[in-house]
Write a protein that holds these residues in place. Structure first.
Motif, PDB file in Angstrom:
ATOM      1  N   SER A  65       1.331  -1.421   0.447  1.00 10.85           N
ATOM      2  CA  SER A  65       0.146   0.062  -0.368  1.00 10.85           C
ATOM      3  C   SER A  65       0.889   1.153  -0.077  1.00 10.85           C
ATOM      4  N   LEU A  66       2.261   1.468   0.400  1.00 15.80           N
ATOM      5  CA  LEU A  66       2.775   2.322   0.460  1.00 15.80           C
ATOM      6  C   LEU A  66       3.575   2.331  -0.279  1.00 15.80           C
ATOM      7  N   PHE A  67       3.885   1.378  -1.077  1.00 14.74           N
ATOM      8  CA  PHE A  67       4.468   1.134  -2.537  1.00 14.74           C
ATOM      9  C   PHE A  67       2.943   1.959  -3.401  1.00 14.74           C
ATOM     10  N   GLY A  68       2.248   1.841  -3.523  1.00 12.48           N
ATOM     11  CA  GLY A  68       0.757   2.647  -3.919  1.00 12.48           C
ATOM     12  C   GLY A  68       0.614   3.864  -4.091  1.00 12.48           C
ATOM     13  N   ASP A  69       0.324   4.025  -2.570  1.00 12.32           N
ATOM     14  CA  ASP A  69       1.110   5.381  -2.646  1.00 12.32           C
ATOM     15  C   ASP A  69       1.935   6.443  -2.913  1.00 12.32           C
ATOM     16  N   SER A  70       2.791   5.946  -2.777  1.00 13.99           N
ATOM     17  CA  SER A  70       3.853   6.598  -3.601  1.00 13.99           C
ATOM     18  C   SER A  70       3.814   6.943  -5.421  1.00 13.99           C
ATOM     19  N   ILE A 169     -13.265  -0.773  -0.593  1.00 12.88           N
ATOM     20  CA  ILE A 169     -13.930  -0.197  -1.567  1.00 12.88           C
ATOM     21  C   ILE A 169     -14.240   0.833  -1.544  1.00 12.88           C
ATOM     22  N   LEU A 170     -14.725   1.397  -0.768  1.00 10.65           N
ATOM     23  CA  LEU A 170     -15.644   2.809  -0.828  1.00 10.65           C
ATOM     24  C   LEU A 170     -14.402   4.123  -1.163  1.00 10.65           C
ATOM     25  N   SER A 171     -13.370   3.776  -0.302  1.00 11.17           N
ATOM     26  CA  SER A 171     -11.910   4.485  -1.270  1.00 11.17           C
ATOM     27  C   SER A 171     -11.542   4.410  -3.112  1.00 11.17           C
ATOM     28  N   ASP A 172     -11.819   3.407  -2.753  1.00 13.81           N
ATOM     29  CA  ASP A 172     -11.118   2.899  -4.326  1.00 13.81           C
ATOM     30  C   ASP A 172     -12.764   3.390  -5.421  1.00 13.81           C
ATOM     31  N   SER A 173     -13.731   3.000  -4.786  1.00 11.84           N
ATOM     32  CA  SER A 173     -14.616   4.101  -5.352  1.00 11.84           C
ATOM     33  C   SER A 173     -15.078   5.013  -6.318  1.00 11.84           C
ATOM     34  N   ILE A 174     -14.756   5.477  -4.634  1.00 11.42           N
ATOM     35  CA  ILE A 174     -14.919   7.453  -5.638  1.00 11.42           C
ATOM     36  C   ILE A 174     -13.133   7.853  -6.266  1.00 11.42           C
ATOM     37  N   ILE A 175     -12.387   6.830  -6.126  1.00 11.37           N
ATOM     38  CA  ILE A 175     -11.034   7.144  -6.620  1.00 11.37           C
ATOM     39  C   ILE A 175     -11.890   7.564  -7.856  1.00 11.37           C
ATOM     40  N   ALA A 176     -11.983   5.856  -8.618  1.00 12.31           N
ATOM     41  CA  ALA A 176     -12.238   5.308  -9.981  1.00 12.31           C
ATOM     42  C   ALA A 176     -13.735   6.613 -10.326  1.00 12.31           C
ATOM     43  N   TYR A 177     -14.504   7.104  -9.641  1.00  7.90           N
ATOM     44  CA  TYR A 177     -15.871   7.904  -9.606  1.00  7.90           C
ATOM     45  C   TYR A 177     -15.272   9.554 -10.824  1.00  7.90           C
ATOM     46  N   SER A 178     -14.153   9.767  -9.807  1.00  8.55           N
ATOM     47  CA  SER A 178     -13.897  11.004  -9.751  1.00  8.55           C
ATOM     48  C   SER A 178     -12.368  11.099 -11.019  1.00  8.55           C
ATOM     49  N   MET A 179     -11.862   9.457 -11.616  1.00 13.45           N
ATOM     50  CA  MET A 179     -10.825  10.119 -12.657  1.00 13.45           C
ATOM     51  C   MET A 179     -12.094   9.500 -13.657  1.00 13.45           C
ATOM     52  N   PHE A 180     -13.326   8.865 -14.048  1.00  9.67           N
ATOM     53  CA  PHE A 180     -13.466   8.194 -15.001  1.00  9.67           C
ATOM     54  C   PHE A 180     -15.118   8.867 -15.024  1.00  9.67           C
ATOM     55  N   SER A 191      -9.964  14.122  -3.568  1.00 13.79           N
ATOM     56  CA  SER A 191      -8.821  14.149  -3.008  1.00 13.79           C
ATOM     57  C   SER A 191      -9.160  14.461  -1.235  1.00 13.79           C
ATOM     58  N   MET A 192      -9.800  14.439  -0.769  1.00 13.82           N
ATOM     59  CA  MET A 192     -10.589  14.686   0.116  1.00 13.82           C
ATOM     60  C   MET A 192     -10.889  13.166   0.790  1.00 13.82           C
ATOM     61  N   GLY A 193     -11.732  13.270  -0.244  1.00 11.05           N
ATOM     62  CA  GLY A 193     -12.966  11.825   0.269  1.00 11.05           C
ATOM     63  C   GLY A 193     -11.790  10.576  -0.169  1.00 11.05           C
ATOM     64  N   ILE A 194     -11.212  10.752  -1.217  1.00 11.96           N
ATOM     65  CA  ILE A 194     -10.223   9.729  -0.558  1.00 11.96           C
ATOM     66  C   ILE A 194      -9.379   9.314   0.219  1.00 11.96           C
ATOM     67  N   MET A 195      -8.855  10.393   0.032  1.00 12.80           N
ATOM     68  CA  MET A 195      -7.583   9.613   1.553  1.00 12.80           C
ATOM     69  C   MET A 195      -8.403   9.896   2.832  1.00 12.80           C
ATOM     70  N   VAL A 196      -9.491  10.416   2.995  1.00 11.03           N
ATOM     71  CA  VAL A 196     -10.494  10.149   4.420  1.00 11.03           C
ATOM     72  C   VAL A 196     -10.379   8.349   4.375  1.00 11.03           C
ATOM     73  N   THR A 197     -11.282   8.259   3.777  1.00  8.01           N
ATOM     74  CA  THR A 197     -11.593   6.887   3.265  1.00  8.01           C
ATOM     75  C   THR A 197     -10.337   5.521   3.703  1.00  8.01           C
ATOM     76  N   TYR A 198      -9.754   6.441   2.564  1.00  5.65           N
ATOM     77  CA  TYR A 198      -8.444   5.330   2.596  1.00  5.65           C
ATOM     78  C   TYR A 198      -7.757   5.498   4.184  1.00  5.65           C
ATOM     79  N   TYR A 199      -7.559   6.240   4.546  1.00  6.18           N
ATOM     80  CA  TYR A 199      -6.863   5.814   6.100  1.00  6.18           C
ATOM     81  C   TYR A 199      -7.913   5.337   7.143  1.00  6.18           C
ATOM     82  N   ILE A 200      -9.294   5.963   7.073  1.00  7.52           N
ATOM     83  CA  ILE A 200      -9.407   5.016   8.139  1.00  7.52           C
ATOM     84  C   ILE A 200      -9.726   3.678   7.910  1.00  7.52           C
TER      85      ILE A 200
END
Length: 222
Positions: A65-70, A169-180, A191-200
């Motif tokens: 996950s750290l690699f992915g974040d980077s 799953i919610l965090s990754d869904s926000i990524i897909a929604y905002s990107m595509f 970014s706030m939605g993605i990172m808040v849910t990801y950290y949680i």
């Protein structure tokens, strides 16, 4: 509250503040993003020799996950697939960790299958060359959610881990929604939605793992 959780929350807030004030081009952006996950990694690896197999797998999943974040925090374009691949490995490792004490429970797979296939079909027209990578990743996060739900447990760590998987799953869904689906979405909001849910999600999975390991060690030592 454990010291590492306090530090995790504090540094998570620092990164959320960074999202609001700087861009990826700023040298502080990448370290501010990865420090919270690094705190969880250090905390778990401190006990690595004593961890059971599940705990070790979760620790390794946090590293990927750290690699992915980077990769995803790098300012240059073209690293999305590398970030996706790193998180794919993390999701598969989490899935395997959750499977260690689980039965198949195919009925529990149905809601994840329905969500994943429906979401993917909505995304298909927008994916282009990313069709296969995104499809594989959606399958992986749904697999992870299913395996978290299928564990043979009704303990507090079980619910923490399951909630962590669902929020992931919610965090990754926000990524897909905002990107595509809505690329014009405000960067700050996405970014706030993605990172808040990801950290949680990550801290819940970490907390579930730590609680299980401590419970196991206490039983083992009695």
């Amino acid at each position: 509250m454990a010291k590492e959780i306090v530090l995790f929350v504090l540094y998570s807030v620092v990164h959320l503040f960074a999202i609001a004030t700087i861009t990826k081009e700023d040298a502080f952006y990448l370290p501010s993003k990865i420090i919270p996950i690094l705190i969880l990694i250090v905390a778990l690896f401190r006990y690595f020799p004593q961890l059971e197999k599940r705990g070790k797998l979760i620790a390794v999943g946090l590293v990927f996950s750290l690699f992915g974040d980077s990769f995803l925090a790098l300012p240059k374009q073209g690293y999305f697939v590398f970030g996706l691949g790193s998180f794919l490995i993390a999701q598969l490792i989490y899935s395997y960790a959750f499977t260690l004490d689980s039965k198949i429970k195919p009925l529990l797979a149905i809601p994840f299958l329905l969500f994943g296939s429906s979401f993917f079909l909505v995304l298909v027209p927008k994916l282009g060359s990313l069709l296969i990578p995104v499809g594989v990743y959606i399958s992986a996060i749904c697999l992870m959610g299913w395996r978290a739900a299928a564990r043979n447990s009704v303990s507090k760590p079980f619910y923490l881990g399951l909630l962590g998987a669902l929020v992931f799953i919610l965090s990754d869904s926000i990524i897909a929604y905002s990107m595509f689906l809505k690329p014009e979405m405000d960067r700050f909001t996405a970014s706030m939605g993605i990172m808040v849910t990801y950290y949680i999600a990550q801290v819940l999975i970490y907390s579930a793992t730590k609680a299980e390991e401590l419970d196991f060690q206490s039983v083992k030592n009695t």
